[in-house]
Design a protein around this motif. Structure first.
Motif, PDB file in Angstrom:
ATOM      1  N   LYS A 181      42.037  31.163  30.232  1.00 36.39           N
ATOM      2  CA  LYS A 181      41.996  31.090  28.425  1.00 36.39           C
ATOM      3  C   LYS A 181      42.767  32.297  27.800  1.00 36.39           C
ATOM      4  O   LYS A 181      43.960  33.185  28.572  1.00 36.39           O
ATOM      5  CB  LYS A 181      40.868  31.434  27.738  1.00 36.39           C
ATOM      6  CG  LYS A 181      40.170  32.111  27.863  1.00 36.39           C
ATOM      7  CD  LYS A 181      38.536  32.428  27.661  1.00 36.39           C
ATOM      8  CE  LYS A 181      38.758  31.819  26.109  1.00 36.39           C
ATOM      9  NZ  LYS A 181      38.077  32.216  25.504  1.00 36.39           N
ATOM     10  N   GLN A 182      43.246  32.197  26.209  1.00 36.36           N
ATOM     11  CA  GLN A 182      44.166  33.087  25.943  1.00 36.36           C
ATOM     12  C   GLN A 182      43.313  34.155  25.530  1.00 36.36           C
ATOM     13  O   GLN A 182      42.403  33.288  25.156  1.00 36.36           O
ATOM     14  CB  GLN A 182      44.624  32.518  25.004  1.00 36.36           C
ATOM     15  CG  GLN A 182      45.842  32.944  23.874  1.00 36.36           C
ATOM     16  CD  GLN A 182      46.470  33.619  24.286  1.00 36.36           C
ATOM     17  OE1 GLN A 182      47.336  32.738  25.550  1.00 36.36           O
ATOM     18  NE2 GLN A 182      46.946  34.697  24.104  1.00 36.36           N
TER      19      GLN A 182
ATOM     20  N   GLU B 119      32.797  36.080  28.570  1.00 33.64           N
ATOM     21  CA  GLU B 119      33.718  35.773  29.281  1.00 33.64           C
ATOM     22  C   GLU B 119      34.747  37.060  29.623  1.00 33.64           C
ATOM     23  O   GLU B 119      35.736  36.706  31.547  1.00 33.64           O
ATOM     24  CB  GLU B 119      34.349  35.419  28.539  1.00 33.64           C
ATOM     25  CG  GLU B 119      34.072  33.671  28.125  1.00 33.64           C
ATOM     26  CD  GLU B 119      34.783  32.608  26.952  1.00 33.64           C
ATOM     27  OE1 GLU B 119      35.915  33.446  26.347  1.00 33.64           O
ATOM     28  OE2 GLU B 119      34.609  31.725  26.497  1.00 33.64           O
TER      29      GLU B 119
END
Length: 252
Positions: free
Chosen positions: A2-3, A183
């Motif tokens: 993910k970014q 995350e």
């Protein structure tokens, strides 16, 4: 992956003021830590607006007995030539940071070395960590080193921060902090004592992080003008952007 952006990077400090242009972070428990006492611009300021923020932060810090000002500019935007010229003329240091991320499975293999032992810091090893970091932090003055020791003790009690200590043939030789979120696992304060450099200790510390958090994205910030960034690239970290910063320390 993910970014990943600079918004994922941990900020030690509280927001004491905010407007459309910037957020002002302050950390009263460690006034000497520049990275915890700063203004972060949301948009790139024209020179007059920067100067207004500069006066505000300088006056705020003077009231707190602080001798510096520090500013972060928005990610992936270079300051204008006019602003950079002003900063240099006024005696500021100007630099930039680079953001990197990696999935742990992509970190290269690290050769085992029985001389190196990586441990999570415990009650028994906390004093060794404090002693080694104090030695390094004296480069920034005894006041900073003393306040940093108190910070290390607070972070030791923080469940979202894991402190790792590397031993070389039984002697404390390096350390790293791992800041844990849902995350990401952020590598921060990665340091190897100069007596034990070029022995693979830094890579072993990182490998321990990769093995401890295989499901998270491991992130870090590197000085855009320093050599470790080249090491990170060779270790398969991916570049995710830059951010300019500037600071000035007053002598009076």
């Amino acid at each position: 992956m993910k970014q990943i952006t600079f918004e994922h990077i941990y900020k030690l400090g509280i927001i004491v003021a905010e407007n459309d242009l910037y957020r002002h972070y302050h950390y009263p428990k460690m006034l000497t830590r520049y990275d915890s006492n700063f203004i972060e611009f949301k948009t790139l300021p024209p020179l007059p607006e920067f100067q207004e923020a500069e006066v505000y932060l300088r006056e705020y810090h003077l009231r707190k007995g602080q001798k510096h000002v520090k500013f972060y500019f928005p990610a992936n935007i270079k300051p204008t030539g006019e602003l950079v010229a002003y900063l240099i003329d006024m005696g500021y240091q100007v630099g930039f940071l680079e953001l990197y991320a990696i999935q742990p499975k992509h970190f290269p293999l690290v050769k085992n070395n029985s001389d190196i032992d990586i441990q999570v810091v415990t009650d028994k090893s906390l004093e060794a960590l404090l002693t080694l970091q104090y030695k390094h932090d004296l480069n920034y003055g005894s006041q900073f080193a003393g306040q940093k020791a108190d910070l290390i003790k607070r972070q030791f009690e923080d469940q979202n921060i894991q402190q790792l200590l590397a031993f070389y043939k039984g002697t404390p030789a390096g350390y790293v902090d791992v800041i844990i979120s849902n995350e990401t696992a952020e590598i921060d304060n990665l340091t190897v004592d100069e007596l034990y450099q070029n022995k693979g200790i830094g890579s072993r510390l990182q490998k321990y992080v990769m093995e401890s958090f295989p499901e998270k994205t491991v992130i870090l910030v590197a000085d855009g003008e320093d050599t470790p960034r080249e090491m990170y690239k060779k270790q398969n970290y991916q570049y995710h952007g830059f951010r300019y910063e500037t600071q000035k320390v007053y002598l009076d």
